[in-house]
Design an enzyme around this catalytic site. Structure first.
Site, short mmCIF file in Angstrom:
data_model
loop_
_atom_site.label_atom_id
_atom_site.label_comp_id
_atom_site.label_asym_id
_atom_site.label_seq_id
_atom_site.Cartn_x
_atom_site.Cartn_y
_atom_site.Cartn_z
N CYS A 109 0.80 -0.82 -0.25
CA CYS A 109 -0.30 0.30 -0.24
C CYS A 109 0.78 1.51 0.08
CB CYS A 109 -1.29 -0.16 1.15
SG CYS A 109 -1.83 1.53 1.31
N CYS A 125 -0.22 4.47 2.52
CA CYS A 125 -0.07 3.68 3.90
C CYS A 125 1.22 3.43 3.99
CB CYS A 125 -0.65 2.43 4.49
SG CYS A 125 -2.41 2.45 4.13
#
Length: 175
Positions: free
Chosen positions: A130, A133
């Site tokens: 991700c 993130c």
């Protein structure tokens, strides 16, 4: 099981993983708690029960109960967040403006130093791929004074643990 048993279970073609696993287990860039939590959160994120069992057995006794719980919590919450925020990042559009409406209370109060929790969340986010993130956790870590070497060490642990899990998924582990 332990790190030594994981190394012994790795086939010859994964010698580099064996060497990296041993080197990272003795790395002093991270504190013992940071290192243990990174190994445990990464193992959980890698979804291999034998690897998770071995690394919890190795590092769990060296951590406080709160730190062990926080490492597990980092893997759990990022398992959810990485899917959602990877979607938002890749699809974009109106989703970026919409509230997530997902409970994430543990991030605000993980039960350990916030930087340690962020480091574990970074490792899990790296495994789960991700980008949004990882960018967010890297920014939080840098603001908390965590060095690039420490961040790199956590991601190296994540990479090696994941590589070990993938490798062991393809071979039979001796009893």
């Amino acid at each position: 099981m332990s790190i030594d048993s994981l190394k012994a279970a790795l086939p010859d073609y994964a010698k580099d993983l064996k060497l990296n696993l041993g080197a990272l287990a003795n790395d002093f860039v991270l504190t013992p708690q940071q290192l243990g939590g990174t190994f445990i959160a990464s193992a959980i994120a890698s979804r291999n029960p034998a690897v998770t069992h071995a690394l919890v057995a190795e590092y769990g006794p060296k951590m406080t109960p709160e730190a062990l719980q926080a490492a597990r919590s980092a893997a759990a919450i990022m398992g959810m967040n990485n899917v959602y925020y990877r979607f938002v990042h890749l699809v974009g559009g109106d989703y970026e403006k919409m509230p997530a409406r997902l409970r994430m209370n543990v991030i605000a109060n993980p039960g350990v130093d916030k930087a340690d929790f962020e480091l574990w969340a970074m490792a899990v986010s790296a495994i789960n791929g991700c980008g949004l993130c990882m960018e967010s956790h890297e920014r939080q870590l840098r603001e908390a004074g965590v060095t690039t070497e420490q961040i790199q060490a956590a991601v190296r642990v994540a990479a090696v643990v994941h590589g070990v899990a993938v490798t062991l998924d393809g071979v039979e582990i001796p009893a």
